[in-house]
Motif scaffolding. Structure first.
Motif, PDB file in Angstrom:
ATOM      1  N   VAL A 112      12.106  -6.081  14.266  1.00  0.00           N
ATOM      2  CA  VAL A 112      11.730  -6.265  12.757  1.00  0.00           C
ATOM      3  C   VAL A 112      12.681  -7.171  12.397  1.00  0.00           C
ATOM      4  CG1 VAL A 112      11.975  -5.122  10.515  1.00  0.00           C
ATOM      5  CG2 VAL A 112      11.351  -3.706  12.457  1.00  0.00           C
ATOM      6  N   TYR A 113      11.919  -8.401  11.701  1.00  0.00           N
ATOM      7  CA  TYR A 113      12.623  -9.309  11.431  1.00  0.00           C
ATOM      8  C   TYR A 113      12.771  -9.547   9.807  1.00  0.00           C
ATOM      9  CZ  TYR A 113      10.703 -11.429  15.815  1.00  0.00           C
ATOM     10  OH  TYR A 113      10.515 -11.274  16.907  1.00  0.00           O
ATOM     11  N   VAL A 114      11.964  -8.850   9.299  1.00  0.00           N
ATOM     12  CA  VAL A 114      12.092  -8.807   7.720  1.00  0.00           C
ATOM     13  C   VAL A 114      11.530  -7.442   7.216  1.00  0.00           C
ATOM     14  CG1 VAL A 114      11.190  -9.352   5.359  1.00  0.00           C
ATOM     15  CG2 VAL A 114      12.125 -11.332   7.190  1.00  0.00           C
ATOM     16  N   ARG A 115      12.085  -6.757   6.115  1.00  0.00           N
ATOM     17  CA  ARG A 115      11.820  -5.674   5.421  1.00  0.00           C
ATOM     18  C   ARG A 115      11.687  -6.292   3.981  1.00  0.00           C
ATOM     19  NH1 ARG A 115      14.640  -1.978   9.119  1.00  0.00           N
ATOM     20  NH2 ARG A 115      12.997  -0.890  10.368  1.00  0.00           N
ATOM     21  N   ALA A 116      10.696  -6.051   3.126  1.00  0.00           N
ATOM     22  CA  ALA A 116      10.510  -6.561   1.866  1.00  0.00           C
ATOM     23  C   ALA A 116       9.562  -5.626   1.032  1.00  0.00           C
ATOM     24  CB  ALA A 116      10.066  -8.033   1.849  1.00  0.00           C
ATOM     25  N   SER A 117       9.806  -5.979  -0.308  1.00  0.00           N
ATOM     26  CA  SER A 117       9.054  -5.336  -1.343  1.00  0.00           C
ATOM     27  C   SER A 117       8.536  -6.435  -2.393  1.00  0.00           C
ATOM     28  CB  SER A 117       9.309  -3.940  -1.654  1.00  0.00           C
ATOM     29  OG  SER A 117      10.652  -4.466  -2.380  1.00  0.00           O
ATOM     30  N   THR A 118       7.394  -6.284  -2.918  1.00  0.00           N
ATOM     31  CA  THR A 118       6.940  -7.038  -4.088  1.00  0.00           C
ATOM     32  C   THR A 118       6.592  -6.112  -4.957  1.00  0.00           C
ATOM     33  OG1 THR A 118       6.169  -8.766  -2.528  1.00  0.00           O
ATOM     34  CG2 THR A 118       5.496  -9.071  -4.596  1.00  0.00           C
ATOM     35  N   VAL A 119       6.759  -6.239  -6.540  1.00  0.00           N
ATOM     36  CA  VAL A 119       6.033  -5.824  -7.706  1.00  0.00           C
ATOM     37  C   VAL A 119       5.139  -6.450  -7.981  1.00  0.00           C
ATOM     38  CG1 VAL A 119       6.410  -4.824  -9.848  1.00  0.00           C
ATOM     39  CG2 VAL A 119       8.289  -4.552  -8.106  1.00  0.00           C
ATOM     40  N   VAL A 120       3.848  -6.309  -8.137  1.00  0.00           N
ATOM     41  CA  VAL A 120       2.929  -6.995  -8.624  1.00  0.00           C
ATOM     42  C   VAL A 120       2.115  -6.396  -9.731  1.00  0.00           C
ATOM     43  CG1 VAL A 120       0.417  -7.902  -7.859  1.00  0.00           C
ATOM     44  CG2 VAL A 120       2.249  -7.674  -6.106  1.00  0.00           C
ATOM     45  N   VAL A 121       1.826  -7.070 -10.805  1.00  0.00           N
ATOM     46  CA  VAL A 121       1.143  -6.907 -11.799  1.00  0.00           C
ATOM     47  C   VAL A 121      -0.209  -7.352 -12.232  1.00  0.00           C
ATOM     48  CG1 VAL A 121       1.572  -6.797 -14.477  1.00  0.00           C
ATOM     49  CG2 VAL A 121       3.687  -6.685 -13.071  1.00  0.00           C
ATOM     50  N   PRO A 122      -1.135  -6.772 -12.015  1.00  0.00           N
ATOM     51  CA  PRO A 122      -2.652  -7.321 -12.382  1.00  0.00           C
ATOM     52  C   PRO A 122      -2.600  -7.795 -13.865  1.00  0.00           C
ATOM     53  CG  PRO A 122      -2.753  -4.776 -11.771  1.00  0.00           C
ATOM     54  CD  PRO A 122      -1.246  -4.954 -12.137  1.00  0.00           C
ATOM     55  N   TYR A 123      -3.239  -8.834 -13.788  1.00  0.00           N
ATOM     56  CA  TYR A 123      -3.058  -9.954 -15.099  1.00  0.00           C
ATOM     57  C   TYR A 123      -4.482 -10.373 -15.358  1.00  0.00           C
ATOM     58  CZ  TYR A 123      -0.597 -13.358 -17.823  1.00  0.00           C
ATOM     59  OH  TYR A 123      -0.197 -13.975 -19.013  1.00  0.00           O
ATOM     60  N   ASP A 124      -4.976 -10.286 -16.601  1.00  0.00           N
ATOM     61  CA  ASP A 124      -5.822 -10.718 -17.264  1.00  0.00           C
ATOM     62  C   ASP A 124      -5.886 -12.310 -17.655  1.00  0.00           C
ATOM     63  OD1 ASP A 124      -8.267 -11.570 -18.910  1.00  0.00           O
ATOM     64  OD2 ASP A 124      -8.260  -9.478 -19.603  1.00  0.00           O
ATOM     65  N   LEU A 125      -6.346 -13.180 -16.839  1.00  0.00           N
ATOM     66  CA  LEU A 125      -6.247 -14.531 -17.039  1.00  0.00           C
ATOM     67  C   LEU A 125      -6.692 -15.135 -18.383  1.00  0.00           C
ATOM     68  CD1 LEU A 125      -6.702 -15.726 -13.470  1.00  0.00           C
ATOM     69  CD2 LEU A 125      -4.659 -15.653 -14.602  1.00  0.00           C
ATOM     70  N   ALA A 126      -7.899 -14.632 -18.541  1.00  0.00           N
ATOM     71  CA  ALA A 126      -8.509 -14.883 -19.813  1.00  0.00           C
ATOM     72  C   ALA A 126      -7.579 -14.591 -21.129  1.00  0.00           C
ATOM     73  CB  ALA A 126      -9.978 -14.247 -19.881  1.00  0.00           C
ATOM     74  N   ALA A 127      -7.365 -13.411 -20.939  1.00  0.00           N
ATOM     75  CA  ALA A 127      -6.461 -12.743 -22.164  1.00  0.00           C
ATOM     76  C   ALA A 127      -5.046 -13.280 -22.268  1.00  0.00           C
ATOM     77  CB  ALA A 127      -6.560 -11.249 -22.438  1.00  0.00           C
ATOM     78  N   GLY A 128      -4.631 -13.856 -21.074  1.00  0.00           N
ATOM     79  CA  GLY A 128      -3.275 -14.116 -20.939  1.00  0.00           C
ATOM     80  C   GLY A 128      -2.152 -12.957 -20.863  1.00  0.00           C
ATOM     81  N   ARG A 129      -2.446 -11.972 -20.431  1.00  0.00           N
ATOM     82  CA  ARG A 129      -1.519 -10.824 -20.575  1.00  0.00           C
ATOM     83  C   ARG A 129      -1.920  -9.784 -19.380  1.00  0.00           C
ATOM     84  NH1 ARG A 129      -4.808  -8.529 -25.476  1.00  0.00           N
ATOM     85  NH2 ARG A 129      -6.394  -7.491 -24.354  1.00  0.00           N
ATOM     86  N   PRO A 130      -0.895  -8.735 -18.847  1.00  0.00           N
ATOM     87  CA  PRO A 130      -1.062  -8.050 -17.903  1.00  0.00           C
ATOM     88  C   PRO A 130      -2.094  -6.984 -18.186  1.00  0.00           C
ATOM     89  CG  PRO A 130       1.310  -7.995 -18.657  1.00  0.00           C
ATOM     90  CD  PRO A 130       0.541  -8.927 -19.662  1.00  0.00           C
ATOM     91  N   ARG A 131      -2.549  -6.403 -17.234  1.00  0.00           N
ATOM     92  CA  ARG A 131      -3.799  -5.393 -17.700  1.00  0.00           C
ATOM     93  C   ARG A 131      -3.431  -4.058 -16.696  1.00  0.00           C
ATOM     94  NH1 ARG A 131      -6.946  -4.641 -13.304  1.00  0.00           N
ATOM     95  NH2 ARG A 131      -6.973  -6.173 -11.521  1.00  0.00           N
ATOM     96  N   ARG A 132      -4.325  -3.015 -17.039  1.00  0.00           N
ATOM     97  CA  ARG A 132      -4.103  -1.779 -16.397  1.00  0.00           C
ATOM     98  C   ARG A 132      -4.824  -1.803 -14.923  1.00  0.00           C
ATOM     99  NH1 ARG A 132      -0.737   1.810 -18.573  1.00  0.00           N
ATOM    100  NH2 ARG A 132      -1.832   3.700 -17.835  1.00  0.00           N
ATOM    101  N   ILE A 133      -4.157  -0.964 -14.022  1.00  0.00           N
ATOM    102  CA  ILE A 133      -5.056  -0.900 -12.729  1.00  0.00           C
ATOM    103  C   ILE A 133      -6.206  -0.097 -12.969  1.00  0.00           C
ATOM    104  CG2 ILE A 133      -4.648   0.082 -10.533  1.00  0.00           C
ATOM    105  CD1 ILE A 133      -1.787  -0.820 -10.671  1.00  0.00           C
ATOM    106  N   SER A 134      -7.345  -0.551 -12.320  1.00  0.00           N
ATOM    107  CA  SER A 134      -8.415   0.131 -12.770  1.00  0.00           C
ATOM    108  C   SER A 134      -8.539   1.514 -11.590  1.00  0.00           C
ATOM    109  CB  SER A 134      -9.757  -0.548 -12.435  1.00  0.00           C
ATOM    110  OG  SER A 134      -9.824  -0.778 -10.934  1.00  0.00           O
ATOM    111  N   PRO A 135      -9.602   2.455 -11.872  1.00  0.00           N
ATOM    112  CA  PRO A 135      -9.788   3.442 -11.112  1.00  0.00           C
ATOM    113  C   PRO A 135     -10.159   3.135  -9.615  1.00  0.00           C
ATOM    114  CG  PRO A 135     -10.443   4.004 -13.280  1.00  0.00           C
ATOM    115  CD  PRO A 135     -10.257   2.736 -13.191  1.00  0.00           C
ATOM    116  N   VAL A 136     -11.005   2.167  -9.695  1.00  0.00           N
ATOM    117  CA  VAL A 136     -11.361   1.819  -8.202  1.00  0.00           C
ATOM    118  C   VAL A 136     -10.396   0.871  -7.660  1.00  0.00           C
ATOM    119  CG1 VAL A 136     -12.936  -0.223  -7.085  1.00  0.00           C
ATOM    120  CG2 VAL A 136     -13.770   1.104  -9.211  1.00  0.00           C
TER     121      VAL A 136
END
Length: 150
Positions: free
Chosen positions: A105-129
């Motif tokens: 193992v060379y690297v262990r990592a994590s990333t927090v990702v936020v879904p983003y509505d580009l048109a509205a310019g703000r974060p959005r909720r994670i959809s059920p799908v």
């Protein structure tokens, strides 16, 4: 627990003056694996909303061993460790597995990702799908946390 597997090619330009992959380049490797997971694989599974926009809120990286250039790709395993209402945490291992099953193992990592509505310019909720797709890559202990956040 299922993990997404990505074979990441190493490029000569990834090397630093000390003869190993530069620490900053690992972020690019993680990005490549995350895009393959969240955009390509998710879209193929019918959860293509991530391709509409997402932003990185946080990276955490533990460098375990130096990685030197070679012609073979390195393996990046990706899985989900948390699903919240409007964010998710993706974890990774960048590694090699020898024929006898031993891992480097060379690297262990994590990333927090936020879904983003580009048109509205703000974060959005994670959809059920999206939640259903991501749930396939969460292990049993972490699914309780993911379900509670829903």
């Amino acid at each position: 627990m299922a993990r997404h597997i990505y074979a990441c090619p190493l490029r000569w330009s990834d090397m630093d003056a000390f003869g190993h992959v530069n620490n900053v380049v690992f972020l690019r490797y993680l990005e490549e694996a995350r895009i393959d997971f969240m955009f390509t694989q998710a879209a193929a599974a019918g959860a293509g909303e991530f391709a509409g926009g997402s932003v990185v809120a946080r990276h955490e990286i533990d460098y375990k061993r130096p990685l030197v250039h070679r012609p073979e790709p390195v393996t990046i395993e990706t899985w989900v460790t948390k699903i919240g209402g409007a964010s998710l945490t993706v974890s990774y291992e960048i590694k090699d597995t020898a024929e006898d099953g031993t891992e480097t193992v060379y690297v262990r990592a994590s990333t927090v990702v936020v879904p983003y509505d580009l048109a509205a310019g703000r974060p959005r909720r994670i959809s059920p799908v999206e939640r259903e797709f991501l749930g396939r890559f969460v292990d049993g202990a972490e699914q309780v946390q993911a379900a509670a956040a829903a």
